[in-house]
Design an enzyme around this catalytic site. Structure first.
Site, PDB file in Angstrom:
ATOM      1  N   GLU A 164       1.046  -1.458  -0.038  1.00  0.00           N
ATOM      2  CA  GLU A 164      -0.185  -0.085   0.264  1.00  0.00           C
ATOM      3  C   GLU A 164       1.117   1.071   0.141  1.00  0.00           C
ATOM      4  O   GLU A 164       0.547   2.702  -0.645  1.00  0.00           O
ATOM      5  CB  GLU A 164      -0.650   0.434   1.594  1.00  0.00           C
ATOM      6  CG  GLU A 164      -1.836  -0.502   1.456  1.00  0.00           C
ATOM      7  CD  GLU A 164      -3.506  -0.178   0.296  1.00  0.00           C
ATOM      8  OE1 GLU A 164      -2.752  -0.318  -1.114  1.00  0.00           O
ATOM      9  OE2 GLU A 164      -4.091   0.718   0.912  1.00  0.00           O
TER      10      GLU A 164
ATOM     11  N   THR B  30      -6.316   9.515  -2.961  1.00  0.00           N
ATOM     12  CA  THR B  30      -6.169   9.828  -1.585  1.00  0.00           C
ATOM     13  C   THR B  30      -4.829  10.845  -0.844  1.00  0.00           C
ATOM     14  O   THR B  30      -5.632  10.914  -0.172  1.00  0.00           O
ATOM     15  CB  THR B  30      -5.230   8.597  -1.078  1.00  0.00           C
ATOM     16  OG1 THR B  30      -6.423   7.318  -1.972  1.00  0.00           O
ATOM     17  CG2 THR B  30      -5.424   8.194   0.270  1.00  0.00           C
TER      18      THR B  30
HETATM   19  N1  HSE Z   1      -7.642   5.042   5.700  1.00  0.00           N
HETATM   20  C1  HSE Z   1      -7.494   5.957   4.486  1.00  0.00           C
HETATM   21  C2  HSE Z   1      -8.266   7.708   4.416  1.00  0.00           C
HETATM   22  C3  HSE Z   1      -7.845   4.982   3.037  1.00  0.00           C
HETATM   23  O1  HSE Z   1      -9.345   7.220   4.438  1.00  0.00           O
HETATM   24  O2  HSE Z   1      -7.585   7.902   3.955  1.00  0.00           O
HETATM   25  C4  HSE Z   1      -7.459   5.218   1.966  1.00  0.00           C
HETATM   26  O3  HSE Z   1      -6.066   4.619   1.898  1.00  0.00           O
END
Ligand code: HSE
Length: 291
Positions: A120, A168
């Site tokens: 990841e 993201t």
């Molecule tokens: N927890 C992470 C976010 C998940 O919400 O940014 C995405 O990888």
């Protein structure tokens, strides 16, 4: 050759930012993995044009390296990249499970979580485990620095994926630096309610616990039509609605009998904002499996 089906996942579930995750019945990535002298990657399926096949730039390359398990890995993508449905995590989790089996490494699924999270990191810059944990272990997961707590929950959900992309990185940039005490109190209350709801397979409690006043409102600004989609889902019987992961997918918890009408209502609400969308009527379910 080992073939693995690794499911999409939804991280956060509103009140559990960077902590909660859930495995989804569908969609899923399918990986065909065979031993090789060096790692090579082939990607087909949804969004494959946007996924690098160079092992240094692909999530599964890092997993193969961490397990010292070179292989030819064919990823058939079912989970669209940049969807908020744990696309890279599904590939990383699938590769970790397949390589563990192929090379007889003997690691448990929980032990594979940090290895898949390394994958990841290649994509998001950070080793988040809140998507790889449920993709490997199934059900509902709580990620801690010292391990993962897993609950075999089964809750009907609808995920609605609009034809827009939210990176993201952008979604993390808008996360507030802090929160007020009353927001923290509310978050603890919601997160606890959701967790108990998962242990009881209670869609109402899970939905109530998905409320989040800290991260979700900031991220909602990045998703055109989000408020209308949320409202439409509630009007059709959803027990809780929030952004899935970093978005743009939206997830609604519900009773099974309401799933179809919620899916239609969410798609229609995105359409009114001039955005095409598709919905998955599914449930929180099993983790990756060797097929
Ligand atoms: N927890 C992470 C976010 C998940 O919400 O940014 C995405 O990888």
């Amino acid at each position: 050759m080992v073939t693995v089906r690794a499911p999409a996942t939804s991280a956060n579930l509103g009140s559990g930012f960077d902590v909660f995750g859930a495995a989804l019945g569908r969609p899923a990535d399918v990986l065909h993995v065979e031993k090789a002298e060096r790692t090579t990657i082939e990607v087909t399926g949804v969004g494959s044009d946007f996924i690098p096949e160079d092992p240094d730039g692909n999530t599964v390359g890092a997993v193969a390296e961490a397990l010292e398990a070179p292989a030819h890995i064919h990823i058939d993508k079912g989970v669209r990249p940049a969807s908020g449905l744990g696309s890279s995590a599904a590939s990383a989790a699938g590769a970790a499970l397949a390589l563990n089996e192929l090379y007889d490494r003997g690691l448990t699924r929980e032990e594979l979580v940090p290895i898949a999270a390394e994958g990841e990191a290649v994509v998001s810059g950070d080793a988040h485990a809140d998507n790889v944990a449920p993709s490997l272990m199934g059900g509902f997961t709580i990620v801690r620095d010292d391990g993962v707590t897993q609950v075999d929950a089964s809750i009907p959900v609808v995920t609605c994926l609009p034809e827009i992309v939210v990176s993201t990185l952008d979604a993390r940039r808008v996360v507030p630096d802090g929160a007020r005490m009353e927001q923290l109190v509310e978050t603890v209350s919601n997160a606890a309610t959701l967790t108990v709801g998962m242990t009881r397979n209670d869609p109402k409690m899970v939905g109530m616990g998905m409320d989040d006043a800290i991260v979700t409102p900031a991220r909602a600004e990045l998703i055109d039509g989000y408020d209308a989609v949320r409202e439409a889902a509630f009007e059709s019987g959803a027990t809780g609605v929030t952004i899935s992961g970093a978005g743009p997918a939206v997830i609604a918890a519900c009773y099974k009998s309401d799933r179809r009408s919620i899916a239609t209502a969410m798609i229609d609400a995105f359409e009114r904002a001039d955005i095409d969308a598709r919905a998955y009527q599914t449930e929180i379910g099993s983790g990756a499996e060797i097929v």
